[in-house]
Design an enzyme around this catalytic site. Structure first.
Site, PDB file in Angstrom:
ATOM      1  N   ASN A   9     -28.362  -9.860   5.061  1.00 26.68           N
ATOM      2  CA  ASN A   9     -28.890 -10.542   5.729  1.00 26.68           C
ATOM      3  C   ASN A   9     -29.455  -8.638   6.402  1.00 26.68           C
ATOM      4  O   ASN A   9     -30.703  -9.021   7.207  1.00 26.68           O
ATOM      5  CB  ASN A   9     -28.318 -10.383   7.485  1.00 26.68           C
ATOM      6  CG  ASN A   9     -28.693 -11.291   8.414  1.00 26.68           C
ATOM      7  OD1 ASN A   9     -30.049 -11.675   8.445  1.00 26.68           O
ATOM      8  ND2 ASN A   9     -28.439 -10.656   9.253  1.00 26.68           N
ATOM      9  N   ASP A  38     -11.791 -12.159   9.217  1.00 25.43           N
ATOM     10  CA  ASP A  38     -12.349 -12.493  10.651  1.00 25.43           C
ATOM     11  C   ASP A  38     -11.657 -13.154  11.770  1.00 25.43           C
ATOM     12  O   ASP A  38     -10.985 -14.174  10.995  1.00 25.43           O
ATOM     13  CB  ASP A  38     -13.966 -13.210  10.461  1.00 25.43           C
ATOM     14  CG  ASP A  38     -15.455 -12.646  10.072  1.00 25.43           C
ATOM     15  OD1 ASP A  38     -15.037 -11.140   9.919  1.00 25.43           O
ATOM     16  OD2 ASP A  38     -16.361 -13.453   8.798  1.00 25.43           O
ATOM     17  N   ASP A  74     -23.357 -13.744   2.646  1.00 20.78           N
ATOM     18  CA  ASP A  74     -22.743 -13.239   3.888  1.00 20.78           C
ATOM     19  C   ASP A  74     -23.682 -13.492   4.352  1.00 20.78           C
ATOM     20  O   ASP A  74     -25.034 -13.654   4.704  1.00 20.78           O
ATOM     21  CB  ASP A  74     -22.806 -11.630   4.382  1.00 20.78           C
ATOM     22  CG  ASP A  74     -21.939 -11.165   5.532  1.00 20.78           C
ATOM     23  OD1 ASP A  74     -20.930 -11.783   5.886  1.00 20.78           O
ATOM     24  OD2 ASP A  74     -22.274 -10.614   5.936  1.00 20.78           O
ATOM     25  N   GLU A  78     -20.925 -18.673   3.228  1.00 19.11           N
ATOM     26  CA  GLU A  78     -20.846 -18.349   4.692  1.00 19.11           C
ATOM     27  C   GLU A  78     -21.464 -18.886   5.662  1.00 19.11           C
ATOM     28  O   GLU A  78     -22.862 -17.791   5.945  1.00 19.11           O
ATOM     29  CB  GLU A  78     -20.632 -16.726   4.831  1.00 19.11           C
ATOM     30  CG  GLU A  78     -19.360 -16.721   6.269  1.00 19.11           C
ATOM     31  CD  GLU A  78     -19.946 -16.076   7.165  1.00 19.11           C
ATOM     32  OE1 GLU A  78     -18.843 -15.072   8.485  1.00 19.11           O
ATOM     33  OE2 GLU A  78     -21.352 -15.417   7.018  1.00 19.11           O
TER      34      GLU A  78
END
Ligand code: GLC
Length: 569
Positions: free
Chosen positions: A132, A339, A230, A272
């Protein structure tokens, strides 16, 4: 004709033998190409797993030394957190070069050896694909800043003026003040959904898409079996559409899946995306031609609500709402990850109930939505509660993903910033620095205090204790592996006779599993009926259940769990 008769005769003679007990499952086509549907995935960070050269940081050679440990645990696939060169401001999720190994973790040669050794043990490797954004120290970004005529300028997203909604849509509220940052060099603002040192790549630029394919092709060539993609919603979001809700380019997902499989037929992508079940259907794709696997964040947060309160309805609803997925698709279930637990989809009241039980102190909470603790500390080291959570994870419809150290009940260090609290070095033994490194100081401190200190919680000690959490988890993984119905079969939730009991039933090739979990700390009685009143074989305690007066009655201890397979006459 004669041939047909003799084959039939052979089948009649042999089948009953094959079809006794567990061997029956040997007849099931386990759909080899769908390896990801019935794998145990283990997530780890090379830098905190095992140091081989005494520099205080884990490395690929250290990981190779521990492959036998992972193999004996029953791990089928390792998911590696980012291991590429990085300034390390977001623990590697800020990549500065997609095509090499961070020299702090080893060389390309070490990586190749690791892949070879993993393969030898039948362990696949999947890796984080963080596309990203890049690090702001990536040469592409440095180039893009340096000149508006740079070929890389349009690889990122720029605005001459500070956009109106610059302070909306931050992923890390409390640690991020906006999503546009002024670049002092070129005098324009660049877009960053995450931290301001992570400029977003521009996926409307075909050159960026092509480069991502190159990255995928490169790592598949290095022996990788798939990717944990991701931040998917932000990759496919088309910024600057001017609309309230940005448009999403789902075709990108089909394209990279197709590309990956054109290079390696059984390559899998695990996405994700913390999105609603309806949105999620687009990620799998109408015909299952999108991303093969998605983390079930929706179920995860409702599961934590159920674990915290014993109230099951929202969790049952989440499992029902995430039921309909295409044949080749699969959910990945997890308890904790690297996370925070993201509780953003619960109501404020529900979230508060989870905070009250699992993260009452504000130092345990983060980003206005989550908890930055490990499972064992949240559950106050209550072994029964932890077993309930793990047994449930391994029995949910999908592929279980576990986080390194959770098999031991490792804790967290809230003195470390943000999510680093749950990323402390692996605890191998009770020698200095937990056997993680021989250096005087580990690059990140090992947990050396309280209930979860490496002196009390470590592999060496738990491996020689048949009652330890590690021994128990190893048995549970073995049990999960003898139940392919869970990864491949059809399922339904069953009314189990108590509001605290979660019951699920799986069917595959004439085989039936019934699994019960009691979310209350008090004993509960489960009552249910099954067609044909079958005998239920207890797969854990040899405590088979005969039906009585047309129904099954199972006494469940507080936080108890039972796995049954329906017996055949
Ligand atoms: C994902 C990762 C997280 C990382 C972020 C930015 O959410 O799970 O650890 O900080 O992406 O790459």
């Amino acid at each position: 004709m004669k041939h047909v008769f003799s084959t039939l005769l052979l089948a009649i003679l042999i089948l009953p033998r094959i079809c006794s007990g567990q061997d029956r499952l040997a007849t099931v086509d386990l759909k080899n190409n769908y390896w990801y549907k019935n794998s145990i995935i283990y997530n780890l960070e090379v830098g905190v797993f095992k140091d081989s050269d005494g520099d205080g940081r884990g490395d690929f050679q250290g990981l190779i030394q521990k492959l036998d440990y992972l193999s004996s645990l029953g791990v089928d696939a390792i998911w590696l957190a980012p291991f590429q060169p990085t300034p390390g401001k977001d623990d590697g999720y800020d990549v500065a070069d997609y095509y090499t190994i961070d020299e702090k973790l080893g060389t390309g040669g070490d990586f190749a050896e690791f892949i070879y050794q993993a393969e030898k043990r039948g362990i696949r490797v999947i890796m984080d694909l963080v596309i990203n954004h890049t690090s702001d120290e990536h040469p592409w970004f440095k180039n893009a800043r340096a000149s508006k005529n740079s070929k890389y300028r349009d690889w990122y997203i720029w605005s001459e003026k500070l956009p109106k909604n610059h302070d909306e849509g931050m992923v890390f509220p409390g640690f991020q003040t906006g999503v546009w940052k002024l670049d002092s060099l070129s005098g324009e603002y660049f877009y960053h959904r995450f931290y301001d040192f992570q400029p977003d790549l521009n996926f409307t630029n075909p050159a960026v898409v092509q480069e991502c394919q190159r990255i995928i092709g490169f790592w598949l060539n290095q022996g990788i079996s798939g990717f944990r993609l991701d931040a998917v919603p932000f990759i496919i979001e088309i910024p600057k559409t001017g609309t309230e809700k940005p448009k999403l380019d789902y075709k990108f997902l089909t394209d990279i899946r197709q590309f990956a499989q054109s290079r390696k037929a059984d390559a899998a992508i695990l996405g994700e995306a913390n999105v609603t079940p309806e949105e999620n259907e687009n990620y799998f794709g109408g015909n299952g031609d999108g991303i093969q696997m998605m983390f079930n964040f929706f179920a995860n947060q409702h599961l934590f609500y159920a674990l915290a309160t014993g109230k099951l309805d929202p969790f049952k609803k989440a499992i029902r709402e995430t039921k309909r997925i295409p044949e080749a698709s699969q959910w990945a279930h997890f308890l904790r990850n690297h996370d925070e637990i993201d509780l953003g989809r619960l109501t404020d009241k529900q979230r508060q109930e989870v905070y009250d039980k699992f993260g009452p102190d504000t130092s345990m909470q983060i980003y206005e939505r989550g908890i930055r603790r490990r499972l064992a500390t949240m559950m106050g080291n209550n072994r029964k509660h932890m077993e309930l959570a793990y047994s449930l994870l391994f029995s949910l419809p999908g592929t279980p993903v576990i986080r390194y150290g959770d098999e031991l009940g490792m804790g967290d260090d809230l003195r470390l910033r943000e999510r680093i609290s749950v990323r402390t070095p692996m605890q191998w033994d009770d020698s200095k620095n937990a056997g993680f490194t021989t250096a005087d100081t580990a690059f990140r401190p090992v947990i050396d205090f309280g209930e979860h200190s490496y002196k009390k919680v470590n592999v060496a000690q738990q491996r020689r204790d048949s009652t330890s959490l590690l021994s128990w988890t190893t048995d549970l993984i073995r049990l999960r592996k003898s139940c392919p119905e869970i990864g491949l079969g059809n399922y339904k939730l069953i009314e189990a006779g108590s509001p605290f009991i979660f019951g699920i039933q799986y069917e595959l090739a004439g085989e039936t599993l019934v699994i019960l979990h009691n979310f209350s700390d008090k004993p509960q009685r489960s009552e249910f009926t099954m067609n044909g009143n079958p005998l239920l074989m207890d797969l854990i305690n040899k405590n088979d259940q005969k039906p009585n007066a047309g129904k099954h009655t199972v006494n469940m201890p507080g936080y108890g769990y039972k796995w049954f397979r329906v017996a055949k006459d």
